[in-house]
Motif scaffolding. Sequence first.
Motif, PDB file in Angstrom:
ATOM      1  N   VAL A   1       0.833  -1.196   0.000  1.00 12.10           N
ATOM      2  CA  VAL A   1       0.000   0.000   0.000  1.00 12.10           C
ATOM      3  C   VAL A   1       0.873   1.254   0.000  1.00 12.10           C
ATOM      4  CG1 VAL A   1      -1.742   1.300   1.287  1.00 12.10           C
ATOM      5  CG2 VAL A   1      -1.938  -1.194   1.082  1.00 12.10           C
TER       6      VAL A   1
ATOM      7  N   GLN B   1       1.341   6.722  -6.964  1.00 10.46           N
ATOM      8  CA  GLN B   1       0.342   7.741  -7.265  1.00 10.46           C
ATOM      9  C   GLN B   1       0.898   9.148  -7.055  1.00 10.46           C
ATOM     10  OE1 GLN B   1      -2.433   7.315  -8.729  1.00 10.46           O
ATOM     11  NE2 GLN B   1      -2.751   5.116  -8.580  1.00 10.46           N
TER      12      GLN B   1
ATOM     13  N   THR C   1     -13.514   9.189   4.575  1.00 10.05           N
ATOM     14  CA  THR C   1     -13.422   8.308   3.407  1.00 10.05           C
ATOM     15  C   THR C   1     -13.413   9.043   2.067  1.00 10.05           C
ATOM     16  OG1 THR C   1     -15.826   7.974   3.539  1.00 10.05           O
ATOM     17  CG2 THR C   1     -14.411   6.328   4.578  1.00 10.05           C
TER      18      THR C   1
ATOM     19  N   ALA D   1      -3.842   4.886   4.935  1.00 10.62           N
ATOM     20  CA  ALA D   1      -4.451   3.883   4.061  1.00 10.62           C
ATOM     21  C   ALA D   1      -3.965   2.505   4.482  1.00 10.62           C
ATOM     22  CB  ALA D   1      -4.081   4.151   2.596  1.00 10.62           C
TER      23      ALA D   1
ATOM     24  N   LYS E   1     -15.069  -1.058   6.080  1.00 13.72           N
ATOM     25  CA  LYS E   1     -13.672  -1.355   5.772  1.00 13.72           C
ATOM     26  C   LYS E   1     -13.457  -2.854   5.550  1.00 13.72           C
ATOM     27  CE  LYS E   1      -9.084  -1.391   5.944  1.00 13.72           C
ATOM     28  NZ  LYS E   1      -8.218  -0.851   4.893  1.00 13.72           N
TER      29      LYS E   1
ATOM     30  N   LEU F   1      -6.334  -5.144  -2.191  1.00  7.59           N
ATOM     31  CA  LEU F   1      -7.071  -4.380  -3.198  1.00  7.59           C
ATOM     32  C   LEU F   1      -7.672  -3.116  -2.592  1.00  7.59           C
ATOM     33  CD1 LEU F   1      -8.300  -4.098  -6.032  1.00  7.59           C
ATOM     34  CD2 LEU F   1     -10.191  -5.542  -5.264  1.00  7.59           C
ATOM     35  N   SER F   2      -8.283  -3.247  -1.403  1.00 13.86           N
ATOM     36  CA  SER F   2      -8.844  -2.073  -0.724  1.00 13.86           C
ATOM     37  C   SER F   2      -7.743  -1.074  -0.398  1.00 13.86           C
ATOM     38  CB  SER F   2      -9.562  -2.496   0.557  1.00 13.86           C
ATOM     39  OG  SER F   2     -10.585  -3.421   0.285  1.00 13.86           O
TER      40      SER F   2
ATOM     41  N   PHE G   1      -4.979  -0.530  -2.017  1.00 13.95           N
ATOM     42  CA  PHE G   1      -4.564   0.198  -3.220  1.00 13.95           C
ATOM     43  C   PHE G   1      -5.525   1.358  -3.511  1.00 13.95           C
ATOM     44  CE2 PHE G   1      -2.418  -3.850  -5.048  1.00 13.95           C
ATOM     45  CZ  PHE G   1      -1.283  -3.588  -4.296  1.00 13.95           C
ATOM     46  N   TYR G   2      -6.814   1.106  -3.354  1.00 19.73           N
ATOM     47  CA  TYR G   2      -7.809   2.172  -3.551  1.00 19.73           C
ATOM     48  C   TYR G   2      -7.595   3.290  -2.531  1.00 19.73           C
ATOM     49  CZ  TYR G   2     -12.208   4.610  -2.702  1.00 19.73           C
ATOM     50  OH  TYR G   2     -13.153   5.578  -2.470  1.00 19.73           O
ATOM     51  N   GLU G   3      -7.437   2.917  -1.271  1.00 17.26           N
ATOM     52  CA  GLU G   3      -7.251   3.917  -0.212  1.00 17.26           C
ATOM     53  C   GLU G   3      -5.977   4.727  -0.436  1.00 17.26           C
ATOM     54  OE1 GLU G   3      -9.386   0.792   2.863  1.00 17.26           O
ATOM     55  OE2 GLU G   3      -7.256   1.265   3.072  1.00 17.26           O
TER      56      GLU G   3
ATOM     57  N   THR H   1      -4.611   5.397  -3.293  1.00 17.96           N
ATOM     58  CA  THR H   1      -4.877   6.314  -4.402  1.00 17.96           C
ATOM     59  C   THR H   1      -5.631   7.543  -3.918  1.00 17.96           C
ATOM     60  OG1 THR H   1      -4.941   4.461  -5.966  1.00 17.96           O
ATOM     61  CG2 THR H   1      -5.956   6.535  -6.667  1.00 17.96           C
ATOM     62  N   MET H   2      -6.670   7.327  -3.140  1.00 14.92           N
ATOM     63  CA  MET H   2      -7.464   8.438  -2.616  1.00 14.92           C
ATOM     64  C   MET H   2      -6.628   9.342  -1.711  1.00 14.92           C
ATOM     65  SD  MET H   2     -10.489   8.199  -3.945  1.00 14.92           S
ATOM     66  CE  MET H   2     -11.585   9.130  -2.861  1.00 14.92           C
TER      67      MET H   2
END
Length: 378
Positions: A35, A42, A308, A321, A330, A335-336, A338-340, A342-343
Amino acid sequence: MTDTLHTPADRITSSEFDESQAQAVDALIVGAGPVGMFAAFQLGLQGVQAHLCDSLPQMGGQCIALYADKPIYDIPGIALCTGRELAAQLQQQIQPFHPVFHGHTQVAQLLPHGDGRWRVQLQAIDGLQTRWLLARTVVVTAGVGAFVPKQLRLPGLDAWLGSQVFYHPAFDDAWLEPVLARHPAPRIVIHGGDEAAVEAVLTAAGHAALQAAQLVLMHRRDQFNAPDALLQRLAQLRASGRVEVVIGMPQAIDAGEHLQAIDYVDADGADQRLACDQLWVFQGLSPKLGPLLDWNLALAKKQLQVATDTFQTNAVGIYAAGDIVSYPGKRKLILSGFYEATMAAMAAIEYLRGEKLLLEYTTTSKRLHERLGVSHPD
């Protein structure tokens, strides 16, 4: 893969903050697991060079510490990879952005500096070396905590930490050179019975600077938990006399002006003495939140609370993250994470620039292609 993401050679050894000696950075990522590395990716896409720190000497986090050679099946587009392979791929992905990696360190202090930046004290895991950063943003991707070495509990041992005693050391000239200066042919005792200890003695046996060193692998029994290939190499080195294996349990140290020997009980229950100039301890790793608990960040059940929409913590400029965060719904999946990541990275970019981030796609953006070092299709 060779590690080309080095910690800068200049180090600050005083624990006192001196702004003139602190390095100014735009983004510090605390935790260099999958992560954390994807957060660095990013940030790099948007032109921000990230610094990453981790208690482990290499990038990879849980993927390296817990399941380096175990299969992972839930990475999109990758049917199967090991933790080690995933870490290597992510490290390759961030190479174009030249992130700076501070390995074998943890954040001892995280304090507001008064001008919107954060005063960050990085402290070496295996000694007293300290450096300071002034970070405009911080992204915490600490997973289940910093993987710190399990301690060898012997009276007086801590007095030699950082000079003759090291926990899970990397082969870093910054500490090897002083060792060899004091002892041109040091007697190095490596204590432990798992793969990391076996790898350490094998690496030391082949290290150019340690050819004159006497190498001892010490464990409570003559069985080692490591892959067969490593055990076969160890057997060869034992047979040739390059590595000595000592079976016993340490009980005390002998020390005067410096550490001289380890007193131990052998397999027959007899007291023995083992000469020692350097002690490298490999008793495994355990995750601990450690100093993070003192950073005045909102926690619930030892997890950071985040918004969030931005993944910002309760502190302005600090994001989080991965497994370290908690919010309704949560899911603790890579995978989660990676999204977090990015955000959090995009929110950090907007905070740094003071404006909304223009969404671009790596498929078509000439600017992103230039940053990635790839050719832009006509």
